[in-house]
Motif scaffolding. Structure first.
Motif, mmCIF file in Angstrom:
data_model
loop_
_atom_site.group_PDB
_atom_site.id
_atom_site.type_symbol
_atom_site.label_atom_id
_atom_site.label_comp_id
_atom_site.label_asym_id
_atom_site.label_seq_id
_atom_site.Cartn_x
_atom_site.Cartn_y
_atom_site.Cartn_z
ATOM 1 N N TYR A 137 -1.026 10.916 -25.555
ATOM 2 C CA TYR A 137 0.090 10.821 -26.501
ATOM 3 C C TYR A 137 -0.139 9.648 -27.442
ATOM 4 N N GLN A 138 0.204 9.868 -28.739
ATOM 5 C CA GLN A 138 -0.007 8.810 -29.714
ATOM 6 C C GLN A 138 0.940 8.955 -30.892
ATOM 7 N N PRO A 139 2.197 8.796 -30.917
ATOM 8 C CA PRO A 139 3.101 8.770 -29.765
ATOM 9 C C PRO A 139 3.413 10.171 -29.243
ATOM 10 N N LYS A 140 3.215 11.209 -30.068
ATOM 11 C CA LYS A 140 3.441 12.580 -29.589
ATOM 12 C C LYS A 140 2.185 13.093 -28.895
ATOM 13 N N ALA A 141 2.344 14.165 -28.141
ATOM 14 C CA ALA A 141 1.214 14.752 -27.429
ATOM 15 C C ALA A 141 0.148 15.226 -28.411
#
Length: 80
Positions: A46-50
Motif C-alpha cells: 500500500y502506498q497509501p492505497k493498495a
C-alpha cells in the motif's frame, strides 16, 4: 511478528517460503516506501492505497496488481 513473517509462517514448505521472500524483496525494491499488510490471504503493498498483492499457491505464484499500476503500464501489458 511482522506481516511478511506471519505470512511465511503459514506456508507449507521451505521452497514456498523462499519464493515468497523473493517476491517480497523484488516488490520492496520497486516500492521501498510501501506499507505491507495481509489482506485476502495475500501479502499486500500500500502506498497509501493498495498497489498489488501476491500469494503462493500449490501450483503457481499469484501476482495481483490493482487498477492504478495497470493503468500506468497499460501500453506495456497490452500484448498480454
Amino acid at each position: 511478528m511482522d506481516n511478511v513473517t506471519q505470512y511465511l509462517a503459514g506456508l507449507e514448505n521451505e521452497r514456498d517460503r523462499e519464493l515468497a521472500l523473493s517476491m517480497h524483496k523484488i516488490i520492496c525494491t520497486a516500492l521501498p516506501d510501501a506499507e505491507v499488510k495481509l489482506a485476502y490471504g495475500l501479502v499486500g503493498y500500500y502506498q497509501p492505497k493498495a498497489l498489488c498483492y501476491f500469494g503462493i499457491n500449490k501450483r503457481h505464484v499469484g501476482f495481483y496488481p490493482t487498477n492504478q499500476p495497470m493503468a500506468h503500464f497499460a501500453k506495456e501489458v497490452a500484448p498480454y
